[in-house]
Motif scaffolding. Structure first.
Motif, PDB file in Angstrom:
ATOM      1  N   UNK A 182      10.812  -4.180 -14.828  1.00  0.00           N
ATOM      2  CA  UNK A 182      12.054  -4.211 -14.055  1.00  0.00           C
ATOM      3  C   UNK A 182      13.161  -3.441 -14.758  1.00  0.00           C
ATOM      4  N   UNK A 183      14.080  -2.923 -13.953  1.00  0.00           N
ATOM      5  CA  UNK A 183      15.320  -2.353 -14.452  1.00  0.00           C
ATOM      6  C   UNK A 183      16.476  -2.887 -13.619  1.00  0.00           C
ATOM      7  N   UNK A 184      17.637  -2.967 -14.242  1.00  0.00           N
ATOM      8  CA  UNK A 184      18.847  -3.304 -13.518  1.00  0.00           C
ATOM      9  C   UNK A 184      19.227  -2.143 -12.610  1.00  0.00           C
ATOM     10  N   UNK A 185      19.893  -2.438 -11.506  1.00  0.00           N
ATOM     11  CA  UNK A 185      20.233  -1.374 -10.560  1.00  0.00           C
ATOM     12  C   UNK A 185      21.108  -0.298 -11.198  1.00  0.00           C
ATOM     13  N   UNK A 186      21.904  -0.651 -12.193  1.00  0.00           N
ATOM     14  CA  UNK A 186      22.770   0.334 -12.836  1.00  0.00           C
ATOM     15  C   UNK A 186      22.026   1.185 -13.870  1.00  0.00           C
ATOM     16  N   UNK A 187      20.750   0.896 -14.055  1.00  0.00           N
ATOM     17  CA  UNK A 187      19.927   1.671 -14.990  1.00  0.00           C
ATOM     18  C   UNK A 187      19.087   2.738 -14.293  1.00  0.00           C
ATOM     19  N   UNK A 188      19.174   2.809 -12.960  1.00  0.00           N
ATOM     20  CA  UNK A 188      18.379   3.797 -12.223  1.00  0.00           C
ATOM     21  C   UNK A 188      19.303   4.728 -11.451  1.00  0.00           C
ATOM     22  N   UNK A 189      18.846   5.977 -11.260  1.00  0.00           N
ATOM     23  CA  UNK A 189      19.638   6.940 -10.497  1.00  0.00           C
ATOM     24  C   UNK A 189      19.491   6.714  -9.001  1.00  0.00           C
ATOM     25  N   UNK A 190      18.282   6.346  -8.595  1.00  0.00           N
ATOM     26  CA  UNK A 190      18.011   6.086  -7.184  1.00  0.00           C
ATOM     27  C   UNK A 190      16.768   5.206  -7.096  1.00  0.00           C
ATOM     28  N   UNK A 191      16.492   4.757  -5.892  1.00  0.00           N
ATOM     29  CA  UNK A 191      15.309   3.956  -5.629  1.00  0.00           C
ATOM     30  C   UNK A 191      14.468   4.707  -4.605  1.00  0.00           C
ATOM     31  N   UNK A 192      13.194   4.886  -4.905  1.00  0.00           N
ATOM     32  CA  UNK A 192      12.329   5.651  -4.000  1.00  0.00           C
ATOM     33  C   UNK A 192      12.050   4.892  -2.712  1.00  0.00           C
ATOM     34  N   UNK A 193      11.796   3.595  -2.834  1.00  0.00           N
ATOM     35  CA  UNK A 193      11.361   2.808  -1.689  1.00  0.00           C
ATOM     36  C   UNK A 193      11.767   1.363  -1.899  1.00  0.00           C
ATOM     37  N   UNK A 221       0.820  -1.216   0.000  1.00  0.00           N
ATOM     38  CA  UNK A 221       0.000   0.000   0.000  1.00  0.00           C
ATOM     39  C   UNK A 221       0.855   1.268   0.000  1.00  0.00           C
ATOM     40  N   UNK A 222       2.109   1.165   0.410  1.00  0.00           N
ATOM     41  CA  UNK A 222       2.998   2.329   0.471  1.00  0.00           C
ATOM     42  C   UNK A 222       3.573   2.682  -0.902  1.00  0.00           C
ATOM     43  N   UNK A 223       3.376   1.837  -1.874  1.00  0.00           N
ATOM     44  CA  UNK A 223       3.924   2.060  -3.212  1.00  0.00           C
ATOM     45  C   UNK A 223       2.957   2.915  -4.023  1.00  0.00           C
ATOM     46  N   UNK A 224       3.475   3.974  -4.625  1.00  0.00           N
ATOM     47  CA  UNK A 224       2.665   4.918  -5.389  1.00  0.00           C
ATOM     48  C   UNK A 224       3.085   4.923  -6.863  1.00  0.00           C
ATOM     49  N   UNK A 225       2.205   5.447  -7.700  1.00  0.00           N
ATOM     50  CA  UNK A 225       2.494   5.566  -9.120  1.00  0.00           C
ATOM     51  C   UNK A 225       3.793   6.319  -9.363  1.00  0.00           C
ATOM     52  N   UNK A 226       4.581   5.844 -10.309  1.00  0.00           N
ATOM     53  CA  UNK A 226       5.800   6.530 -10.702  1.00  0.00           C
ATOM     54  C   UNK A 226       7.018   6.166  -9.892  1.00  0.00           C
ATOM     55  N   UNK A 227       6.859   5.329  -8.867  1.00  0.00           N
ATOM     56  CA  UNK A 227       7.981   4.978  -8.006  1.00  0.00           C
ATOM     57  C   UNK A 227       8.903   3.942  -8.649  1.00  0.00           C
ATOM     58  N   UNK A 228      10.191   4.048  -8.315  1.00  0.00           N
ATOM     59  CA  UNK A 228      11.141   2.964  -8.525  1.00  0.00           C
ATOM     60  C   UNK A 228      11.245   2.235  -7.198  1.00  0.00           C
ATOM     61  N   UNK A 229      10.941   0.933  -7.207  1.00  0.00           N
ATOM     62  CA  UNK A 229      10.766   0.176  -5.966  1.00  0.00           C
ATOM     63  C   UNK A 229      11.762  -0.974  -5.890  1.00  0.00           C
TER      64      UNK A 229
END
Length: 227
Positions: free
Chosen positions: A67-78, A13-21
């Motif tokens: 899904x994305x690889x960890x090296x494909x994202x700048x940060x993780x929201x949650x 329930x804590x996950x919102x639209x647009x998040x990288x999780x």
């Protein structure tokens, strides 16, 4: 609904639209991934997942979670993950599922970390659960002997076939049977200093929210990390 399923669905329930999780690993995180897959399918929830193990990646793909690889994202929201023990100081031991190296990398990149557990995982002091230490294969026996000399009662982590378990990163795990860890920060610093140790299962000063499954329902505990 069992306690693991209860907290898994509550955490989703804590996950919102647009998040990288960040998607954790283990029997409790399994239900969280299930719940997110259901939201993606039924609500059109728009998220990107970063997984902490090959097992979780396979599960998420089966549920059509992008899904994305960890090296494909700048940060993780949650990041939402389980824990094997949580102390009264909100420090934890993780790695019962042999994924703590990837889990710590993902956690460290996250703006917020949620741990989901049932009430049996809450302890006053860490240590009853064996502390996993991931080590490279070369020289691993020397580290095992060092831990034995220290009185840490090391054991090799084996797979279901009785052979030494090899992690997703190609390493071995030595479990330390410590009983009680009086100073987890001191122990973590020492383990970090050892050549050949890749990562250990002490997760200190990193969780923001703990969701505990009880017979009365899920309890959400917020952790003050301002200090």
């Amino acid at each position: 609904m069992n306690l693991k399923e209860m907290v898994g669905y509550k955490a989703a329930e804590f996950v919102k639209n647009g998040m990288t999780v960040g998607l954790g690993t283990g029997s409790t995180a399994y239900y969280m991934v299930e719940a997110l897959g259901k939201r993606v399918k039924e609500e059109g929830l728009n998220i990107v997942g970063v997984t902490t193990s090959y097992e979780t990646a396979d599960h998420a793909r089966d549920l059509d979670i992008p899904l994305k690889d960890i090296d494909e994202v700048e940060k993780i929201d949650l990041t939402i993950d389980g824990a094997d023990e949580i102390s009264s100081q909100y420090n934890g031991i993780k790695g019962g599922g042999a994924a703590h190296l990837f889990e710590k990398i993902v956690a460290n990149l996250s703006d917020r970390n949620i741990w989901i557990v049932d009430e049996t995982k809450l302890v006053e002091k860490l240590g009853a659960f064996p502390l996993p230490v991931e080590v490279i294969q070369f020289g691993s026996g020397q580290l095992f002997n060092l831990f034995k000399e220290k009185g840490y009662k090391p054991t090799w982590r084996n797979n279901k076939e009785g052979e030494r378990l090899v992690t997703d990163a190609g390493n071995l795990i030595i479990d330390l049977n410590l009983g009680v860890i009086e100073n987890p920060h001191e122990l973590a610093k020492w383990l970090d200093s050892l050549t050949g140790v890749v990562e250990h299962g002490l997760f200190l000063d990193c969780v923001n929210t703990v969701i505990v499954g009880t017979s009365e329902g899920p309890i959400v505990e917020e952790v003050n990390r301002d200090n």
